[in-house]
Design a protein around this motif. Sequence first.
Motif, PDB file in Angstrom:
ATOM      1  N   UNK A   1       0.869  -1.236   0.009  1.00  8.37           N
ATOM      2  CA  UNK A   1       0.003   0.113   0.070  1.00  8.37           C
ATOM      3  C   UNK A   1       0.883   1.229  -0.192  1.00  8.37           C
ATOM      4  N   UNK A   2       0.330   2.458  -0.499  1.00  2.00           N
ATOM      5  CA  UNK A   2       0.919   3.686  -0.173  1.00  2.00           C
ATOM      6  C   UNK A   2       0.071   4.643   0.383  1.00  2.00           C
ATOM      7  N   UNK A   3       0.228   5.537   1.294  1.00  2.00           N
ATOM      8  CA  UNK A   3      -0.571   6.705   1.750  1.00  2.00           C
ATOM      9  C   UNK A   3      -0.111   7.998   1.125  1.00  2.00           C
ATOM     10  N   UNK A   4      -1.112   8.763   0.923  1.00  2.00           N
ATOM     11  CA  UNK A   4      -1.139  10.017   0.278  1.00  2.00           C
ATOM     12  C   UNK A   4      -1.098  11.187   1.469  1.00  2.00           C
ATOM     13  N   UNK A   5      -0.112  11.887   1.910  1.00  7.56           N
ATOM     14  CA  UNK A   5      -0.052  12.916   2.796  1.00  7.56           C
ATOM     15  C   UNK A   5       0.088  14.289   2.180  1.00  7.56           C
ATOM     16  N   UNK A   6      -0.703  15.003   2.818  1.00 11.87           N
ATOM     17  CA  UNK A   6      -0.560  16.589   2.628  1.00 11.87           C
ATOM     18  C   UNK A   6       0.719  17.006   3.617  1.00 11.87           C
ATOM     19  N   UNK A   7       1.383  17.747   3.280  1.00 13.12           N
ATOM     20  CA  UNK A   7       2.716  18.145   4.077  1.00 13.12           C
ATOM     21  C   UNK A   7       2.246  19.275   4.910  1.00 13.12           C
ATOM     22  N   UNK A   8       2.472  19.151   6.152  1.00 12.04           N
ATOM     23  CA  UNK A   8       1.961  20.043   7.146  1.00 12.04           C
ATOM     24  C   UNK A   8       2.950  19.953   8.411  1.00 12.04           C
ATOM     25  N   UNK A   9       3.041  21.148   9.052  1.00 10.71           N
ATOM     26  CA  UNK A   9       4.029  20.927  10.204  1.00 10.71           C
ATOM     27  C   UNK A   9       3.323  20.554  11.075  1.00 10.71           C
ATOM     28  N   UNK A  10       2.089  20.583  11.326  1.00 15.07           N
ATOM     29  CA  UNK A  10       1.242  20.149  12.357  1.00 15.07           C
ATOM     30  C   UNK A  10       0.706  18.660  12.139  1.00 15.07           C
ATOM     31  N   UNK A  11       1.097  17.960  11.052  1.00 14.39           N
ATOM     32  CA  UNK A  11       0.527  16.753  10.835  1.00 14.39           C
ATOM     33  C   UNK A  11       0.859  15.583  11.908  1.00 14.39           C
ATOM     34  N   UNK A  12       0.204  14.874  11.973  1.00 17.47           N
ATOM     35  CA  UNK A  12       0.158  13.852  12.948  1.00 17.47           C
ATOM     36  C   UNK A  12       1.288  12.535  12.708  1.00 17.47           C
ATOM     37  N   UNK A  13       1.490  12.529  11.369  1.00 18.34           N
ATOM     38  CA  UNK A  13       2.263  11.434  10.830  1.00 18.34           C
ATOM     39  C   UNK A  13       3.788  11.746  10.636  1.00 18.34           C
ATOM     40  N   UNK A  14       4.844  10.980  10.733  1.00 17.43           N
ATOM     41  CA  UNK A  14       5.913  11.432  10.470  1.00 17.43           C
ATOM     42  C   UNK A  14       6.341  10.638   8.935  1.00 17.43           C
TER      43      UNK A  14
ATOM     44  N   UNK B   1      21.720   8.027  -0.272  1.00 19.57           N
ATOM     45  CA  UNK B   1      21.697   9.148   0.594  1.00 19.57           C
ATOM     46  C   UNK B   1      21.231   8.815   1.990  1.00 19.57           C
ATOM     47  N   UNK B   2      21.000   9.837   2.865  1.00 18.61           N
ATOM     48  CA  UNK B   2      20.504   9.723   4.344  1.00 18.61           C
ATOM     49  C   UNK B   2      19.007  10.263   4.470  1.00 18.61           C
ATOM     50  N   UNK B   3      18.398   9.352   5.255  1.00 15.28           N
ATOM     51  CA  UNK B   3      16.852   9.839   5.492  1.00 15.28           C
ATOM     52  C   UNK B   3      16.464  11.120   6.031  1.00 15.28           C
ATOM     53  N   UNK B   4      15.583  11.806   5.687  1.00 15.57           N
ATOM     54  CA  UNK B   4      14.945  13.025   6.446  1.00 15.57           C
ATOM     55  C   UNK B   4      13.546  12.642   6.751  1.00 15.57           C
ATOM     56  N   UNK B   5      12.842  13.332   7.660  1.00 19.95           N
ATOM     57  CA  UNK B   5      11.911  13.121   8.346  1.00 19.95           C
ATOM     58  C   UNK B   5      10.984  14.475   8.143  1.00 19.95           C
ATOM     59  N   UNK B   6       9.733  14.483   7.661  1.00 18.76           N
ATOM     60  CA  UNK B   6       8.833  15.678   7.876  1.00 18.76           C
ATOM     61  C   UNK B   6       7.469  15.176   8.065  1.00 18.76           C
ATOM     62  N   UNK B   7       6.675  16.182   8.867  1.00 25.98           N
ATOM     63  CA  UNK B   7       5.321  15.965   9.005  1.00 25.98           C
ATOM     64  C   UNK B   7       4.285  15.933   8.074  1.00 25.98           C
ATOM     65  N   UNK B   8       3.298  14.967   8.227  1.00 31.81           N
ATOM     66  CA  UNK B   8       2.267  14.971   7.190  1.00 31.81           C
ATOM     67  C   UNK B   8       0.954  14.596   7.709  1.00 31.81           C
ATOM     68  N   UNK B   9      -0.207  14.717   6.802  1.00 39.28           N
ATOM     69  CA  UNK B   9      -1.381  14.558   7.217  1.00 39.28           C
ATOM     70  C   UNK B   9      -2.105  13.560   6.191  1.00 39.28           C
ATOM     71  N   UNK B  10      -2.473  12.406   6.481  1.00 42.06           N
ATOM     72  CA  UNK B  10      -2.942  11.195   5.629  1.00 42.06           C
ATOM     73  C   UNK B  10      -4.298  11.779   5.218  1.00 42.06           C
ATOM     74  N   UNK B  11      -4.355  11.714   3.859  1.00 42.74           N
ATOM     75  CA  UNK B  11      -5.688  12.044   3.257  1.00 42.74           C
ATOM     76  C   UNK B  11      -6.181  11.122   2.371  1.00 42.74           C
ATOM     77  N   UNK B  12      -5.158  10.198   1.962  1.00 44.68           N
ATOM     78  CA  UNK B  12      -5.519   9.014   0.977  1.00 44.68           C
ATOM     79  C   UNK B  12      -4.745   7.932   1.159  1.00 44.68           C
TER      80      UNK B  12
END
Length: 574
Positions: free
Chosen positions: A207-220, A403-414
């Motif tokens: 599976x794949x999740x689609x996330x809207x990028x947002x600093x307030x997102x619950x998901x890493x 490369x090396x991993x980076x982490x950002x916050x996102x909100x799952x919408x799909x």
Amino acid sequence: MRASRFFISTLKEAPSDAEIVSHKLMLRAGMIKRLGSGIYTYMPMGLRIIRKVENIIREEMNRAGAIELLMPVVQPAELWQETGRWDKMGPELMRVKDRHGRDFAIQPTSEEVITDVVRNDIKSYRQLPINFYHIQTKFRDERRPRFGLMRGREFTMKDAYSFDRDVAGMQRSYQIMYDAYVRIFERFGLQFRAVAADNGAIGGSGSHEFHVIADTGEDALVYSPESDYAANMEAAEAVAPATPRAAPSQPLTRTPTPGKAKCEAVAELLNLPLQQTVKSIVLAVDSEEAGTQVWLLMLRGDHDLNEVKAAKVPGLANYRFATESEIVEHFGTRPGYLGPIGTKKPVRVVADRTVAAMSDFVCGANEEDFHFTGANWGRDLPEPEVADLRNVVAGDPSPDGRGRLAIQRGIEVGHVFQLGTRYSEDMQATYLDETGKPQLMQMGCYGIGVTRILGAAIEQNFDDKGIIWPAAIAPFQVVLCPMGYDRSEMVRTETDRLYDALIAAGVDVILDDRGERPGVMFADWELIGVPHRVVIGERGLKEGKLEYQGRRDAAATAVAVAEMPAFVRARLAA
């Protein structure tokens, strides 16, 4: 649309129970009204946005060859019992009885219903592949509804279900839906990222999740800036250290650590890096045949357990955290001083990949106020089972080697899933192949949280004045703000002329003819988030000018009266 004929109900302050930005702004902008815990009425302003989101989704689903139908909200329990989800879903599944005492579910999703439809109507390989979708109300009885539309109980979702002859066909259907989702989110005008994900309760193989990028997102969200690798935290692989384990260089020593139950405190006391300590996590698995088996998972002191990964260790699918009495029974001491050496009863030890590569590490001595230093695999304790057990951290090597991993916050919408035969096998959804033999259909399912898109879009696009909608899903694309519309014939005439021109050009425009003061009018539309504003005033008209200002613009731009319709259309096209 004229504002005097529409319903606009803004608030200066958000209700005290509103928690996050999107919840506060949607309530203040009059887009939603709370009816009950996690249940909202969609007001006219909010419903316009929902319909625009739905229209984009519908256009792209139709373009991808999916066929729209509409399945019921209330579904008979028998279908859910066929797949075992009647019990597996737990209290999140809202159950009701009709007047005859028969059980029904208020649907959170529709795998069972669509599989029932297909098994009854699709008989031959000639009818495959096929993909059905609907946009429908869903209900999930969240334990703690919060954040407005972000985690409500009633919501609107688009869910689609593909049926294919074989795995290769399912994978083609999956890719078609994946590509359609990319187009949908691009058309929304949102910054998003698709990431590899765990299938969770839905089941299936990928599976794949689609996330809207947002600093307030619950998901890493985990990704490599140097490659296409992306996954959510649950699915992101923590690769084993590239360097081999060093040979032991210290003796095993029982070291006093009075009152130091946490790795951080032990490392500070012993003047050692936290990365040299190992934490112990005790799990238990209950079975009727073998009773209760206790497991010891070992992670480096600065790492965190990934519970989804733990459940994938063979034998741990149905684990729980061990009770304190079980811990004392097996280790002889309370939590905080646990380790793999000298347990009171046998336990099954699984080491994270990083821990398996450590030497001379610090771990609990199974005695209160003591830890072992200089512990080594093979010399002081047997080689462990090894598994990927931890959450990745920024700077870890990317699993694809780039490369090396980076982490950002996102909100799952799909979310898109390759289900395989998870539901078709339970419900005997078969077709006859070319030889006349029955074969199980291969399924995929694909969801978008329609109403959740609103909250996610706001979390990504807001400022201290209010919402900033992307034009494609804004309640209105353009607002006309006339100064003295009810008092100045010059202003009224030119405003009506511009309004008619924009309407004729297919622009979704609202004319604010409420007679409000400029400050109130501007504040309302900045709060609501209309992306383009045109101000019409006598002073400007006398100079042959109107004022245009984009919602993100710091200042207004003077535009010639005759050029304004074309100017607005150009800005919308941009």
